[in-house]
Design an enzyme around this catalytic site. Structure first.
Site, short mmCIF file in Angstrom:
data_model
loop_
_atom_site.label_atom_id
_atom_site.label_comp_id
_atom_site.label_asym_id
_atom_site.label_seq_id
_atom_site.Cartn_x
_atom_site.Cartn_y
_atom_site.Cartn_z
CD GLU A 114 30.42 20.92 22.52
OE1 GLU A 114 29.52 20.09 22.73
OE2 GLU A 114 31.19 20.85 21.57
CG ASN B 153 26.20 17.29 29.12
OD1 ASN B 153 27.00 18.14 28.76
ND2 ASN B 153 24.89 17.45 28.99
CD GLU C 123 24.05 14.79 21.08
OE1 GLU C 123 25.18 14.92 21.60
OE2 GLU C 123 23.69 15.49 20.11
N1 PHE Z 1 28.07 18.87 21.01
C1 PHE Z 1 26.68 18.93 20.66
C2 PHE Z 1 26.48 17.90 19.57
O1 PHE Z 1 26.75 18.07 18.45
C3 PHE Z 1 26.21 20.21 20.11
C4 PHE Z 1 26.21 21.35 21.04
C5 PHE Z 1 27.16 22.32 20.95
C6 PHE Z 1 25.22 21.47 21.99
C7 PHE Z 1 27.17 23.41 21.78
C8 PHE Z 1 25.19 22.54 22.81
C9 PHE Z 1 26.15 23.53 22.72
O2 PHE Z 1 26.14 16.82 19.80
ZN ZN Z 2 27.89 16.25 18.16
#
Ligand code: PHE
Ligand code: ZN
Length: 896
Positions: free
Chosen positions: A148, A292, A325
């Site tokens: 991401e 993930n 998460e």
């Molecule tokens: N999606 C992750 C979160 O907020 C954050 C994240 C964004 C981690 C980009 C890594 C890179 O839980």
């Molecule tokens: Zn998040």
């Protein structure tokens, strides 16, 4: 910013507001330009031959025409595969070598004639050279991924966009000694040994997902494992994978995961959907953690915790991030985002979910106050500065720059308001409908709002403005007291922000109560909704001398402006039955005094009167036998210098006032001295009560929170006494909370104990990176007069490196948040941060760009510092080798 007001920019588009976009500026991506992808990718197969500095990736994509795509024949045939730094070694289509491809920049374009094809592309990457920590990289001898938002394109050519969902089968092979553990998303479906000490594993994830949720880990890891039984009776294997030496610090993470799984079943009706849940801790990570599917990758900071190395606050942070998460499994993974403009769809909602979880785990009042403090420290300044953007942005150049407090924390507040408007039960109906309707889809914020309208029974037409408009609304309150009631006239106004010169009124839900200063009973609470620019509400009085308590529980992310008398604020601080309102009254009392003092508006008498009022309110808090100590600590906290900066820099147009961080700092320190002197006895009494509470006493936690706060008052009023207190506490400590609290006090003092305890701390923990991060942070945050020289020296310490984001942040993010050091009048603090940005940008642009926003405050600061800050921004802008990330932030910060 100014041109945004002129009629030449009637569209309100931020890009048009930029005076002269420099040719170096990367292209703008716009929300309105969204189009579906011409191809579906129902299945993806990835084959990895793993090596630390050479990994071969073979990606096989089954593609078929997307019936939802509308476009020309040529567009329909074109398969654009994003790449970033990749070159294709070999391309096959339907099993045969293929020639009809080309490169467009770093993307690979394939023209495909038929309805369905299989495309196979081989690439090679060097994980050990990957310092950006995006894509596949090496960390401490292991391999891991971060995809991401757009990291997958650094691994394989692929439609790297969240609306292309695919099921993944992943095979990886590698040296068994180097990589004894091989993990990917989903379930392991095969494994075996190969030649020459190699082994392999194959994983399959049955849930279709976008590429940003792909993950792979290979390394020498051990797991703390305990199963969770879901409400329908399925057993889920839960593993926390770490390096062997860290295994003893993983129980809290595992327990937190189980609590989160249970809570989500009970509170949102969400059950986990795989038989396996893996969490891996890595020490090099750009953010907190990543959701993930079935294989979360975490920064060690949010996994490892034991009493010797982690503070109470660290334990809370681990629990909160683990839950966050986990909750993404539904809000993010099962229902994902159509495009990155919808980021708040998953992040705002998931932050709200983790906030509600933590409220339930450890008490609503304190958690709510903490969350509001974070919002005010990080999001309000963002909303008031050059990087302001709506929770659903309209454009970006680099999406990494939009993982912001606005998208996350304001996003959570906006959804929390829907919950307030609907009530808890109706809100649940809305979220049920949302999950039900969009399960397996890539959705939009609009989808969420519609589900709330249909499921929760809300009417949200006007509410949608909260998604479109940037800026923090200001609500002014005027009160007229009648014989039996009080009439409040509320006016709302949202200041203009870059690209958004005019704003409309938003619905603002406010929990409100009318108390009476002369009555023993308190007024009843009700919720009003301010919808118009100006609106009056008449509320019954509950007795003489009415005092209105408004925005209780912080139901709306707004700034309340009102002229409440000191007596009323003192009353609310001591008596209000809403804990947040008590906290707020204390903050208001202090803000009002400190801002007036910093502006030079107080003569000696007014200054003394202000201090006396604060002394009385503080005394009531120190001695109130009904308060628990954790809440007492919240109420005792003086407003931060950042918050005071915001308050002092308020007003716009010809009423605009500028912040003077030097004056803010001096006044706040003076107030600490005054409180330390005037309330010496009460502070000592309190300290004596909590000093020796045993660690596992249920009252211990609140007590531990109080100690450094008390010592901080003495550090201002009587440094020798503070040094003695803190040294004693440090030496006696049997836990990190006490040790770090004591050291934080010592760090600000010019005392011998400072050096001896810093050394003792370092020697004890020199092998623990997370604790050494604390050691850097404590010094970088300190009030010591020599802090700049100290930070400079720390940058040369053998343990310092620009390659580890935790370490960089531990020194420089802390320093940028240290008002005394960062705002040093000679500009040395600004220069230091600009130097870091320039040095870090080629190594890790994403992390470097995060250091720009502190410098972006230049327009709201007094002229001397403003010029110094601006010239540092210009110095950065002059570099012609800037990353897209840093370039975007610097241009926005300088744009008119
Ligand atoms: N999606 C992750 C979160 O907020 C954050 C994240 C964004 C981690 C980009 C890594 C890179 O839980
Ligand atoms: Zn998040």
């Amino acid at each position: 910013m100014d041109s945004a007001r002129t009629p030449t920019n009637p569209t309100g588009n931020p890009e048009l507001a930029d005076a002269a976009p420099s040719p170096q500026d990367p292209p703008v991506i716009r929300r309105k330009d969204y189009r579906p992808f011409p191809w579906l990718v129902p299945e993806t197969r990835l084959d990895f031959a793993l090596g630390l500095d050479n990994t071969r990736v073979s990606a096989t994509l089954k593609v078929e025409r997307n019936p939802a795509f509308e476009g020309s024949r040529d567009e329909k045939r074109t398969l654009r595969l994003n790449g970033d730094g990749l070159s294709a070694d070999q391309i096959e289509v339907d099993g045969a070598r293929f020639g009809d491809w080309s490169m467009d920049g770093s993307d690979l374009i394939v023209q495909l004639p038929d309805e369905a094809h299989t495309v196979e592309i081989v690439t090679h990457i060097d994980p050990s050279a990957n310092t950006a920590l995006m894509g596949l990289y090496a960390s401490g001898g292991m391999l891991c991924t971060q995809c991401e938002a757009e990291g997958f394109r650094r691994i394989a050519f692929f439609p790297d966009r969240p609306d292309v969902l695919s099921t993944y089968t992943v095979r990886m092979a590698g040296d068994k000694a180097l990589f004894p553990v091989l993990l990917a998303n989903g379930n392991k479906v095969g494994e075996g040994e190969g030649a020459d000490g190699e082994h392999w594993a194959e994983w399959h994830d049955p849930w279709p997902k976008p590429s940003y949720l792909f993950a792979l880990v290979a390394g020498d890891l051990v797991a703390n494992s305990r199963p969770f039984t879901t409400r329908s009776g399925r057993e889920v294997e839960c593993n926390i994978w770490v390096r062997e030496a860290d295994l003893s610090r993983t129980d809290h993470a595992l327990e937190s995961l189980h609590r989160a799984m249970k809570w989500d079943e009970e509170t949102f009706g969400r059950e986990y959907d795989l038989d396996l849940y893996n969490i891996v801790a890595v020490s090099d990570f750009n953010m907190g953690a990543m959701e993930n599917k079935g294989l979360n990758v975490f920064n060690t900071k949010y996994v490892l915790a034991d009493n010797d190395t982690a503070t109470d606050a660290d334990f809370d942070a681990v629990e909160g991030v683990i839950a966050h998460e986990y909750f993404h499994n539904w809000s993010g993974n099962r229902v994902t985002c159509r495009d990155w403009f919808q980021l708040s769809l998953k992040e705002g909602f998931t932050v709200l979910r983790d906030q509600l979880f933590s409220q339930d785990m450890r008490g609503e009042a304190v958690k709510r106050i903490e969350d509001v403090r974070i919002l005010r420290a990080a999001q309000f300044p963002e909303d008031a500065g050059p990087l302001a953007h709506p929770i659903r942005p309209d454009s970006y150049r680099e999406i990494s720059n939009f993982y912001t407090a606005t998208v996350y924390n304001k996003g959570a507040e906006v959804i929390r308001m829907m919950r307030t408007l609907a009530g808890v039960e109706n809100f649940r109906r809305g979220t049920d409908l949302y999950f039900d309707r969009h399960d397996g889809e890539a959705a939009t914020c609009e989808d969420f709002i519609s589900a709330m309208e249909d499921g929760a029974g809300l009417e949200l037409a006007q509410f949608r403005r909260w998604y479109r408009q940037a800026g923090t609304p200001r609500v002014s309150v005027e009160q007229a007291v009648g014989d039996s009631d009080v009439t409040l006239t509320l006016r709302q106004q949202t200041p203009r922000t870059p690209g958004q010169p005019t704003k409309g009124p938003v619905p603002i839900p406010l929990r409100i109560a009318v108390h009476s200063r002369d009555s023993a009973t308190l007024g009843e609470e009700q919720t009003i909704v301010l919808r118009l620019a100006e609106e009056s509400f008449t509320l019954p009085k509950s007795g003489p001398a009415p005092v209105v308590s408004i925005n209780r529980g912080f139901t709306a992310p707004v700034i309340i402006e009102r002229d409440l008398g000191v007596d009323d604020l003192v009353f609310l601080a001591a008596r209000d039955d809403d804990p947040f309102a008590r906290y707020e009254a204390m903050q208001d009392l202090a803000v009002r005094h400190l801002v007036a003092a910093a502006r030079g508006e107080l003569d000696e008498a007014a200054r003394a009167a202000g201090k006396a009022a604060l002394r009385d309110a503080m005394r009531a808090i120190l001695t109130d036998p009904e308060l628990d100590d954790a809440m007492r600590a919240e109420l005792m906290q003086l407003p931060s210098e950042t918050y005071l900066f915001e308050a002092m820099a308020s007003g716009s147009g010809k009423d605009a006032q500028l912040a003077d961080p030097g004056a803010i700092h001096d006044e706040r320190e003076q107030l600490k001295v005054a409180i330390g002197v005037m309330l010496k006895r009460e502070l000592e009494g309190l300290y004596a009560r909590v000093a020796d509470i045993a660690f596992d006493d249920p009252a211990g936690r609140g007590g531990r929170k109080l100690k450094p706060m008390i010592a901080a008052f003495f550090a201002a009023s009587d440094p020798e006494r503070a040094a003695a207190m803190a040294s004693r506490q440090f030496d006696a400590a049997d836990n990190m909370t006490d040790r770090q609290g004591a050291l934080s006090v010592l760090c600000g003092l010019e005392a011998e104990a400072r050096e001896t305890r810093l050394t003792a701390f370092y020697d004890r923990y020199k092998d623990n990176a997370l604790v050494i991060d604390k050691w850097f942070t404590l010094q970088a945050l300190s009030l010591h007069p020599e802090v700049i020289a100290q930070v400079r020296a720390l940058a040369d310490h053998p343990d310092f490196t620009l390659r580890n984001p935790n370490r960089v942040r531990s020194l420089y993010m802390a320093f940028a948040a240290n008002p005394r050091g960062f705002h040093s009048a000679d500009g040395a603090g600004y220069r230091m941060i600009a130097d870091v940005i320039l040095a870090l940008d080629p190594i890790n642009a994403q992390t470097a760009a995060r250091f720009v926003s502190p410098l972006g405050k230049w327009r709201r600061i007094e002229s001397g510092r403003a010029a110094l800050m601006k010239s540092e921004l210009e110095r950065i802008a002059d570099s012609n080798a800037l990353s897209r990330d840093t370039r975007e932030q610097v241009s926005r910060s300088l744009a008119r």
